[in-house]
Design an enzyme around this catalytic site. Sequence first.
Site, PDB file in Angstrom:
ATOM      1  N   TRP A 103      -7.916 -13.186   1.281  1.00 17.94           N
ATOM      2  CA  TRP A 103      -8.127 -12.505   2.558  1.00 17.94           C
ATOM      3  C   TRP A 103      -9.446 -12.893   3.213  1.00 17.94           C
ATOM      4  O   TRP A 103      -9.525 -12.998   4.445  1.00 17.94           O
ATOM      5  CB  TRP A 103      -8.023 -10.987   2.372  1.00 17.94           C
ATOM      6  CG  TRP A 103      -6.612 -10.570   2.112  1.00 17.94           C
ATOM      7  CD1 TRP A 103      -6.101 -10.035   0.974  1.00 17.94           C
ATOM      8  CD2 TRP A 103      -5.509 -10.696   3.023  1.00 17.94           C
ATOM      9  NE1 TRP A 103      -4.743  -9.811   1.115  1.00 17.94           N
ATOM     10  CE2 TRP A 103      -4.362 -10.203   2.362  1.00 17.94           C
ATOM     11  CE3 TRP A 103      -5.377 -11.170   4.333  1.00 17.94           C
ATOM     12  CZ2 TRP A 103      -3.100 -10.175   2.965  1.00 17.94           C
ATOM     13  CZ3 TRP A 103      -4.125 -11.136   4.936  1.00 17.94           C
ATOM     14  CH2 TRP A 103      -3.013 -10.649   4.251  1.00 17.94           C
ATOM     15  N   ASP A 174     -14.835  -6.261   5.200  1.00 17.51           N
ATOM     16  CA  ASP A 174     -13.419  -5.909   5.252  1.00 17.51           C
ATOM     17  C   ASP A 174     -13.124  -5.042   4.040  1.00 17.51           C
ATOM     18  O   ASP A 174     -12.937  -5.531   2.930  1.00 17.51           O
ATOM     19  CB  ASP A 174     -12.572  -7.184   5.243  1.00 17.51           C
ATOM     20  CG  ASP A 174     -11.077  -6.895   5.136  1.00 17.51           C
ATOM     21  OD1 ASP A 174     -10.688  -5.711   5.117  1.00 17.51           O
ATOM     22  OD2 ASP A 174     -10.295  -7.863   5.065  1.00 17.51           O
ATOM     23  N   LYS A 198      -3.527   1.579   2.723  1.00 13.52           N
ATOM     24  CA  LYS A 198      -3.931   1.563   1.310  1.00 13.52           C
ATOM     25  C   LYS A 198      -4.363   2.973   0.894  1.00 13.52           C
ATOM     26  O   LYS A 198      -3.618   3.693   0.257  1.00 13.52           O
ATOM     27  CB  LYS A 198      -5.098   0.589   1.108  1.00 13.52           C
ATOM     28  CG  LYS A 198      -4.996  -0.727   1.853  1.00 13.52           C
ATOM     29  CD  LYS A 198      -3.974  -1.673   1.285  1.00 13.52           C
ATOM     30  CE  LYS A 198      -4.030  -3.018   1.982  1.00 13.52           C
ATOM     31  NZ  LYS A 198      -3.007  -3.958   1.502  1.00 13.52           N
TER      32      LYS A 198
END
Length: 371
Positions: A103, A174, A198
């Site tokens: 990511w 992030d 999440k």
Amino acid sequence: MTGPLFNFGAGPALLPPAVLKRAQQQLLDWQGCGLSVLELGHRSELFQQITQAAERDLRDLLAIPKEYRVLFMQGGARGQFAAVPLNLSGQGRQADYIESGYWSRCAALEGEKYCTAKIIDVRCQREGLSAIKPMSEWPISDQAAFIHYCPNETINGVAIDEVPDFGERVVVADMSSTLLSRPIEIKRFGVIYACAQKNIGPAGITLVIIRDDLLGRADQALPSILNYTLMAQSHSLYNTPPTFAWYCCGLMFQWLKAQGGLAAIALRNQQKAAKLYEFMDAHPFYINRVHPAHRSLMNIPFWLLQSDLVDLFLQQAQGVGLYALKGHQVVGGLRASLYNAMPFAGVNTLVDFMSAFLQHYGSANPQCGGR
């Protein structure tokens, strides 16, 4: 299957039953107003009660200083991959992107469309396992508009727990898979962003926490919907937001406070992950390839010593209520995501199943016993 179902998916992830039941109860009539929570106008006084309570609870949970704005945006983390450089770097300025896994790499590749991105790969090997170099060894640029990194790589299962300390440089994180999983020191960061699916709530909302002095720096080409300053001025209501997702996030914040806050939830997360890692460490039939110093508490990828058994493992696991254990297509194998809402019972059931599977299919291989 007769027992409960435990969802180990990386996202959209499981939500606490208490939150789902509360949303169900208020779906048809929100607090006696006669309207479904799905029907409330986003600029109405009723919906403002929801948004104000959500921000207040989030600020309480994270101890967010008054000089930081909280934005409820859309577009997921991928939207923020573009929003960050366009809001912070101006025309063509350099930014440092720390690469620690899938990511963070995606963020860098998107970011270099809008700024001069210096990609710094901090991955290394320790004792034959994946690890991350200490922050003191990161070659950070003096002229960088910001430093971007991802503290938790959901696919690779690699975590960076070291607290950033880069002086006056702007740190962007992030935190899609870790925000609200433990206390953090907000003042260490200029910008924190996280997609919701999440630990925060259902998919649709993206949280951005930004320091006031970083507003007003946007590139003129920045789309209005991604403009932090505009979103702050409009209280995240520049356009119609995903109102139900925002409402559910508020319920999640209330649930977290009822659990004792982030210190309590962090301890639970540590205990859940420790149980699974300790079992795998003791039984090399299950392989985790991350050094213990950098193991994620949220996302635990693992492989079987006999890789041809993966499909059978998934089939039998689902039969006993263990859902979404398939690894990401980029790396394969298996993965257990242990977000806030995962109860101890889910981890215990997983470990019990892994033990039974090992006894049945790994006993013929002498390498599969305990260490």
